[in-house]
Design an enzyme around this catalytic site. Structure first.
Site, PDB file in Angstrom:
ATOM      1  N   ASN A  25       0.682  -1.237  -0.209  1.00  0.00           N
ATOM      2  CA  ASN A  25      -0.195   0.129   0.103  1.00  0.00           C
ATOM      3  C   ASN A  25       1.028   1.246   0.121  1.00  0.00           C
ATOM      4  OD1 ASN A  25      -3.103  -0.591   0.097  1.00  0.00           O
ATOM      5  ND2 ASN A  25      -2.198  -2.050   1.606  1.00  0.00           N
ATOM      6  N   LYS A  76      -0.775  -2.716  20.670  1.00  0.00           N
ATOM      7  CA  LYS A  76      -1.163  -1.536  20.590  1.00  0.00           C
ATOM      8  C   LYS A  76      -0.031  -0.628  20.699  1.00  0.00           C
ATOM      9  CE  LYS A  76      -1.715  -1.350  25.515  1.00  0.00           C
ATOM     10  NZ  LYS A  76      -2.835  -1.006  26.630  1.00  0.00           N
ATOM     11  N   ASN A 120      -6.514   4.873   7.996  1.00  0.00           N
ATOM     12  CA  ASN A 120      -6.227   3.416   7.904  1.00  0.00           C
ATOM     13  C   ASN A 120      -7.070   2.752   6.574  1.00  0.00           C
ATOM     14  OD1 ASN A 120      -5.491   0.955   9.035  1.00  0.00           O
ATOM     15  ND2 ASN A 120      -7.564   0.532   9.708  1.00  0.00           N
ATOM     16  N   HIS A 122      -8.574  -1.105   5.462  1.00  0.00           N
ATOM     17  CA  HIS A 122      -8.977  -2.290   6.131  1.00  0.00           C
ATOM     18  C   HIS A 122      -9.622  -3.274   4.933  1.00  0.00           C
ATOM     19  CE1 HIS A 122     -10.411  -4.835   9.309  1.00  0.00           C
ATOM     20  NE2 HIS A 122     -11.389  -4.910   8.527  1.00  0.00           N
TER      21      HIS A 122
HETATM   22  C1  GAR Z   1      -3.537  -4.895   3.705  1.00  0.00           C
HETATM   23  O1  GAR Z   1      -4.301  -5.802   3.270  1.00  0.00           O
HETATM   24  C2  GAR Z   1      -4.129  -4.181   4.528  1.00  0.00           C
HETATM   25  O2  GAR Z   1      -5.519  -3.623   4.319  1.00  0.00           O
HETATM   26  C3  GAR Z   1      -4.231  -4.899   5.737  1.00  0.00           C
HETATM   27  O3  GAR Z   1      -2.843  -5.554   5.659  1.00  0.00           O
HETATM   28  C4  GAR Z   1      -2.487  -5.620   4.538  1.00  0.00           C
HETATM   29  C5  GAR Z   1      -1.191  -4.836   4.545  1.00  0.00           C
HETATM   30  O4  GAR Z   1      -0.566  -4.960   3.230  1.00  0.00           O
HETATM   31  N1  GAR Z   1      -4.628  -4.323   7.006  1.00  0.00           N
HETATM   32  C6  GAR Z   1      -5.071  -4.752   8.139  1.00  0.00           C
HETATM   33  O5  GAR Z   1      -5.660  -5.711   8.388  1.00  0.00           O
HETATM   34  C7  GAR Z   1      -5.509  -3.617   9.404  1.00  0.00           C
HETATM   35  N2  GAR Z   1      -6.271  -4.240  10.068  1.00  0.00           N
HETATM   36  P1  GAR Z   1       0.777  -4.248   2.577  1.00  0.00           P
HETATM   37  O6  GAR Z   1       1.829  -4.382   3.792  1.00  0.00           O
HETATM   38  O7  GAR Z   1       1.281  -4.896   1.480  1.00  0.00           O
HETATM   39  O8  GAR Z   1       0.283  -2.834   2.424  1.00  0.00           O
END
Ligand code: GAR
Length: 214
Positions: A25, A76, A120, A122
């Site tokens: 991301n 946290k 954030n 999600h």
């Molecule tokens: C993503 O799918 C994001 O939506 C999720 O972690 C992944 C990170 O991917 N976040 C959560 O689950 C937060 N509760 P990345 O490191 O490749 O961006």
């Protein structure tokens, strides 16, 4: 509450990114910046996992980055570690903090340091499936539509006002991995889009609802 965060800002939006994982991301945001479709600059990338892929990606783009010890908590960010994160982001001049796969809850002190400036992403259509591995939750539940949500962070868990959502159909052939992969394709569109709207001063919040003034 009504909010237009950065009215008429012509300077690039200064973004701080927090992550725990591979950083795709963060990569999508940096790609949009480099492609000239997002007027922003990533000023700081912080990870709570020493060898997180997000740090490798940041280094490849010469972005300031660091691992910051989140101890003593597991899920946290609070206490001295929270202060270190806040101070580092502030010193880097971050106007907005983007949680990009940051697998820890940020608390009141952090949110007060960046009021209405923490976003954030999600991997579910909130309010369905908050928490961890949401794509697996959706699959196990038998949902026919999954998706992604970008939202402002508030004091709850995955509960803040929603900025952007994108839906992803669940296929009969899906595994948790295949569904997460398709959700990630949409994540990489959704986060730059949300930041584009925010930086252009096009978002207005009233209660829980976020309106776009295009
Ligand atoms: C993503 O799918 C994001 O939506 C999720 O972690 C992944 C990170 O991917 N976040 C959560 O689950 C937060 N509760 P990345 O490191 O490749 O961006």
């Amino acid at each position: 509450m009504s909010l237009i965060p950065f009215p008429g800002q012509s300077e690039p939006l200064r973004i701080g990114v927090l992550g725990s994982g591979s950083g795709t991301n963060m990569q999508s945001i940096q790609d949009a910046i480099e492609a000239g479709t997002l007027n922003a600059r990533i000023v700081c990338v912080l990870a709570d996992v020493p060898n997180a892929g997000i740090l490798d990606r940041a280094r490849r783009h010469n972005l300031p980055c660091a691992y910051l010890d989140p101890a003593p908590w597991k899920t946290k960010l609070e206490g001295p570690a929270e202060e270190r994160y806040i101070q580092t982001l502030q010193e880097a001049g971050a106007q907005v903090v983007v949680l990009a796969g940051f697998m820890r809850i940020v608390k009141a002190r952090f949110l007060e340091a960046f009021p209405n400036r923490v976003l954030n992403i999600h991997p579910a259509l909130l309010p369905a499936f908050p928490g961890v591995a949401s794509w697996k939750q959706a699959l196990d539940y038998g949902a026919k539509v999954a998706g992604v949500t970008v939202h402002f962070v508030d004091a709850g868990t995955d509960s803040g006002p929603i900025i952007v959502q994108r839906a992803v159909p669940v296929l009969d052939t899906d595994t948790p991995e295949s569904l997460h992969a398709r959700i990630q394709v949409e994540e990489h569109i959704a986060y730059p889009e949300a930041l584009r709207l925010l930086g252009a001063g096009k978002l207005r919040i009233e209660g829980r609802r976020v309106f776009r003034n295009d």
